[in-house]
Design a protein around this motif. Structure first.
Motif, mmCIF file in Angstrom:
data_model
loop_
_atom_site.group_PDB
_atom_site.id
_atom_site.type_symbol
_atom_site.label_atom_id
_atom_site.label_comp_id
_atom_site.label_asym_id
_atom_site.label_seq_id
_atom_site.Cartn_x
_atom_site.Cartn_y
_atom_site.Cartn_z
ATOM 1 N N ARG A 81 37.944 30.034 35.615
ATOM 2 C CA ARG A 81 38.401 29.469 34.348
ATOM 3 C C ARG A 81 37.449 28.409 33.816
ATOM 4 N N GLY A 82 36.154 28.692 33.912
ATOM 5 C CA GLY A 82 35.139 27.808 33.378
ATOM 6 C C GLY A 82 34.726 26.684 34.293
ATOM 7 N N THR A 117 45.000 37.684 46.166
ATOM 8 C CA THR A 117 45.526 38.623 47.159
ATOM 9 C C THR A 117 45.466 40.061 46.671
ATOM 10 N N GLY A 118 45.163 40.260 45.395
ATOM 11 C CA GLY A 118 45.073 41.601 44.846
ATOM 12 C C GLY A 118 44.386 41.584 43.505
ATOM 13 N N ARG A 119 44.070 42.772 42.995
ATOM 14 C CA ARG A 119 43.331 42.850 41.721
ATOM 15 C C ARG A 119 44.154 42.333 40.557
ATOM 16 N N VAL A 146 43.539 38.771 39.020
ATOM 17 C CA VAL A 146 42.379 38.486 38.164
ATOM 18 C C VAL A 146 42.626 39.081 36.788
ATOM 19 N N GLY A 147 42.628 38.225 35.792
ATOM 20 C CA GLY A 147 42.829 38.693 34.429
ATOM 21 C C GLY A 147 41.548 39.180 33.791
ATOM 22 N N GLU A 148 40.435 38.505 34.086
ATOM 23 C CA GLU A 148 39.165 38.849 33.443
ATOM 24 C C GLU A 148 38.023 38.297 34.282
ATOM 25 N N ALA A 160 38.805 34.652 35.467
ATOM 26 C CA ALA A 160 40.095 34.099 35.059
ATOM 27 C C ALA A 160 41.147 34.581 36.047
ATOM 28 N N VAL A 161 41.681 33.649 36.821
ATOM 29 C CA VAL A 161 42.693 33.973 37.822
ATOM 30 C C VAL A 161 44.066 33.721 37.234
#
Length: 310
Positions: free
Chosen positions: A40-41, A69-71, A74-76, A102-103
């Motif tokens: 996130r930057g 813990t999984g895909r 992660v948003g991006e 981006a988590v």
């Protein structure tokens, strides 16, 4: 895009009998560049890696660190402008060496790596203290005089995954030899780069990757599996060139891969960890001068199919 290195002229030396020979040849060294990994930057860590498959590397690295813990966590993941500017325009240039992830869920928080405790972002954006996300750095102890031991490192991993890997389908040793031959045959004169692949229980290759650092290589393979929905890697074998350290065994265990096989040796801590984690560790995969293939099974040989062995 980053990832190219220039060829260099090197001197070669060879001893044949009692005569010494010298020559010159071109050699293109393995590419190693820093990757500024950001969440996130916010700068999280600088990874030294061979450029390529950076998205998978980031996923695998964050998975090994326990940040995701999984895909779906992660948003991006996207490349950002690097620190290089174009002289003519003064604009930032994308070097593909800065990756921002981006988590979605930061419930556990994450920390900018530091020698000890540091400050990171909690789920509400506030600063929190916690562990460094550097995956193989031990947590600081309450007693500064107490040394970090291998047993502590293994115990830390077992906190995340308490149970050692259980029984899995038998693995044919011939599959491991074939995988090692394929990796060695695919190599160039660039011997600094570690190559590896994932094999399923039938011996079919799932993915192959390479990097100058073995841990990054495994992170790329685990990242691929995570993005492809293949975790845990039950019944899979991780085959790689070079030696095996604790970081490789640790990542294989967290990803659920029951077999780790390598052309090189294993460190003492890697062997102890494989024994504790229930991983079959095979080293010294090679083809001898007589043409016979050989290997050393250091832990849990019961997972290999040796029914036809004499």
């Amino acid at each position: 895009m980053a990832g190219e290195s220039r060829s260099r002229r090197i001197t070669t030396v060879r001893l044949r009998g009692d005569r010494l020979y010298a020559g010159r040849r071109g050699r293109r060294p393995a590419v190693e560049e820093p990757l500024d990994l950001r969440l996130r930057g916010m700068h999280l860590e600088t990874l030294l890696r061979t450029p390529g498959h950076d998205i998978e590397l980031a996923h695998g690295h964050l998975f090994a660190a326990g940040t995701i813990t999984g895909r779906e966590d992660v948003g991006e993941a996207r490349y950002c402008d690097g620190a290089v500017t174009v002289a003519e325009t003064g604009l930032a240039q994308n070097t593909y060496n800065v990756l921002d992830v981006a988590v979605r869920d930061l419930a556990a928080g994450f920390v900018v790596p530091s020698p000890g405790l540091g400050l990171g972002l909690g789920p509400d954006g506030s600063e929190v203290a916690g562990r460094s996300a550097s995956s193989d750095r031990p947590a600081p102890t309450e007693d500064p005089e107490r040394a970090i031991t291998g047993e502590q490192s293994i115990a830390d991993v077992l906190i995340r995954r308490p149970d050692p890997l259980g029984a899995t389908p038998s693995q044919d040793p011939a599959v491991l030899f074939a995988g090692a031959r394929a990796l060695l045959a695919s190599g160039t004169d660039d011997q600094a780069r570690t190559r590896g692949l994932l094999l399923d229980a039938r011996g079919e290759a799932l993915a192959s990757r390479e990097d100058v650092h073995p841990e990054n290589l495994v992170d790329k393979l685990v990242g691929w599996a995570l993005l492809a929905g293949q975790l845990p890697l039950s019944g899979a074998a991780l085959v790689l060139t070079g030696p095996v350290g604790f970081g490789v065994v640790r990542r294989a265990f967290l990803a659920g891969a029951p077999v780790v096989a390598a052309t090189g040796p294993a460190t003492s801590l890697a062997l102890d960890a494989a024994e504790a984690f229930g991983i079959t560790l095979v080293t010294a995969l090679a083809k001898g001068a007589d043409g016979d293939a050989h290997a050393e099974v250091l832990t849990h040989p019961e997972r290999l199919d040796l029914t036809q062995a004499r």
